[in-house]
Design an enzyme around this catalytic site. Structure first.
Site, PDB file in Angstrom:
ATOM      1  N   LYS A  48      81.604  51.778  65.781  1.00 46.35           N
ATOM      2  CA  LYS A  48      81.334  50.397  66.209  1.00 46.35           C
ATOM      3  C   LYS A  48      82.036  50.087  67.520  1.00 46.35           C
ATOM      4  O   LYS A  48      81.476  49.404  68.381  1.00 46.35           O
ATOM      5  CB  LYS A  48      81.724  49.413  65.101  1.00 46.35           C
ATOM      6  N   LYS A 101      66.174  49.586  63.153  1.00 47.89           N
ATOM      7  CA  LYS A 101      65.907  48.368  63.920  1.00 47.89           C
ATOM      8  C   LYS A 101      66.299  48.543  65.372  1.00 47.89           C
ATOM      9  O   LYS A 101      65.611  48.088  66.281  1.00 47.89           O
ATOM     10  CB  LYS A 101      66.719  47.209  63.323  1.00 47.89           C
ATOM     11  N   LYS A 109      64.665  58.639  63.592  1.00 42.26           N
ATOM     12  CA  LYS A 109      65.035  57.881  62.401  1.00 42.26           C
ATOM     13  C   LYS A 109      64.545  56.435  62.533  1.00 42.26           C
ATOM     14  O   LYS A 109      64.748  55.809  63.575  1.00 42.26           O
ATOM     15  CB  LYS A 109      66.563  57.895  62.249  1.00 42.26           C
TER      16      LYS A 109
END
Ligand code: AMP
Ligand code: TRP
Length: 311
Positions: free
Chosen positions: A111, A193, A190
């Site tokens: 992240k 979103k 893959k």
């Protein structure tokens, strides 16, 4: 009966990758256990600071699972923030683990690498998740492969507590859904979103048609591999091979057949979802959270005694 618990992120519209990778495996298995399914809204707070969006996502994620076949009579379906014991236990666990230990988190490092703000909540995320799991004496935690290390963190936190105070926590097992292959998106990568290559799970028939028509086809071969790969989630190999033989080289007809098959799965769930109101969700989550709180409250009282704050 073994206890089975997982958390779902309220993070917006789902796609068929989420369905085959997360919702369907949960729906197929949860009845064999004493099951808990929790909407992890406090985890979502590490990245989402828009109250209207968070509220909407909590409602929407709960509807998705209800529509996909979760029966709130058979699983304790609850909202993490309604059971304050989760944040309370997280604090106690944070006082047992070290900063270097938390710094080993792959999810945290990923992240940061993506440019997300390094807030302290994001850093402590694994201990909130450990609390989620340990409060219910969970045996099995079904998660995607990306969550394997988080379940390890929960085991370590349990061991730390048990060694420091008294043996109160069970060390949970992760159940990684290895058999579920990664669902490819409309470009063959893959489905995700962030790649904008998804087929929406609760989309209208038009949304589905638009996504399927956008599947990238390679004109060199006779079989459009990306179409076939997604189609194989809906039909077994013999049926699929027969279909692709009949329509050899006819990409449009094959895509139309895929639209039919996706819509046949999605239409009943889409209808069910439309019949669930916000008020239904509020009621289901309040009932589930009250049941969860009974268990979590009793466990926390034992924890408070063990650590020496009950006078
Ligand atoms: P995400 O919001 O991307 O973290 O996805 C939530 C869960 O859905 C993950 O833990 C996976 O189990 C599952 N999932 C997401 N994308 C896919 C995919 N393309 N194929 C299979 N499973 C997926
Ligand atoms: N971290 C998990 C995810 O991103 C969600 C989660 C929070 C969870 N608490 C949990 C999963 C407890 C399993 C058990 O998908």
């Amino acid at each position: 009966m073994k206890r089975f618990l997982t958390g779902l992120q309220p993070s917006g519209a789902l796609h068929i990758g989420n369905y085959f990778g997360a919702l369907k495996p949960f729906v197929d298995q949860y009845r064999s256990y004493e099951s808990f399914l929790m909407v992890v809204d406090y985890h979502a707070l590490t990245s989402l600071k828009d109250p209207a969006a968070l509220r909407e996502n909590i409602l929407s994620a709960t509807k998705d699972y209800l529509a996909a076949g979760v029966d709130p009579e058979q699983v304790t379906l609850f909202q993490q923030s309604q059971v304050q014991e989760h944040t309370e236990l997280a604090w106690i666990l944070e006082c047992l683990v070290t900063v270097p230990f938390l710094e080993l988190s792959h999810a945290y490092k990923d992240k940061l690498a993506k440019g997300l703000e390094a807030n302290a909540g994001l850093f402590n995320y694994p201990m909130l998740m450990a609390a989620d799991i340990l409060l219910y004496d969970t045996d099995i935690v079904p998660v995607g492969a990306d969550q394997r290390q988080h379940v390890e963190y929960a085991r370590e936190a349990a061991a730390k507590f048990n060694n420091t105070y008294e043996l109160l926590f069970k060390e949970p097992q992760g159940l990684i859904q290895e058999t579920v292959a990664t669902v490819p998106g409309t470009d063959g990568k893959k489905m995700s979103k962030s790649y904008k290559n998804t087929i929406p799970l609760f989309g209208s028939r038009d949304d589905i048609a638009q996504a399927v028509m956008s599947i990238v086809t390679d004109s060199s071969g006779e079989r459009p591999e990306h179409v076939y790969a997604i189609h194989s989630l809906f039909k077994d190999a013999p049926a699929l091979d027969a279909l692709y033989e009949v329509h050899r080289g006819k990409y449009k007809a094959l895509k139309e057949a895929l639209i039919e098959d996706v819509d046949a799965l999605v239409a009943p769930m889409r209808e069910k979802r439309a019949s669930i109101s916000d008020a239904d969700v509020v009621r289901v989550l309040a009932e589930g959270s009250a049941r969860a709180k009974e268990k979590a409250g009793a466990k926390m009282q034992a924890v408070r005694k063990a650590i020496g704050v009950v006078l």
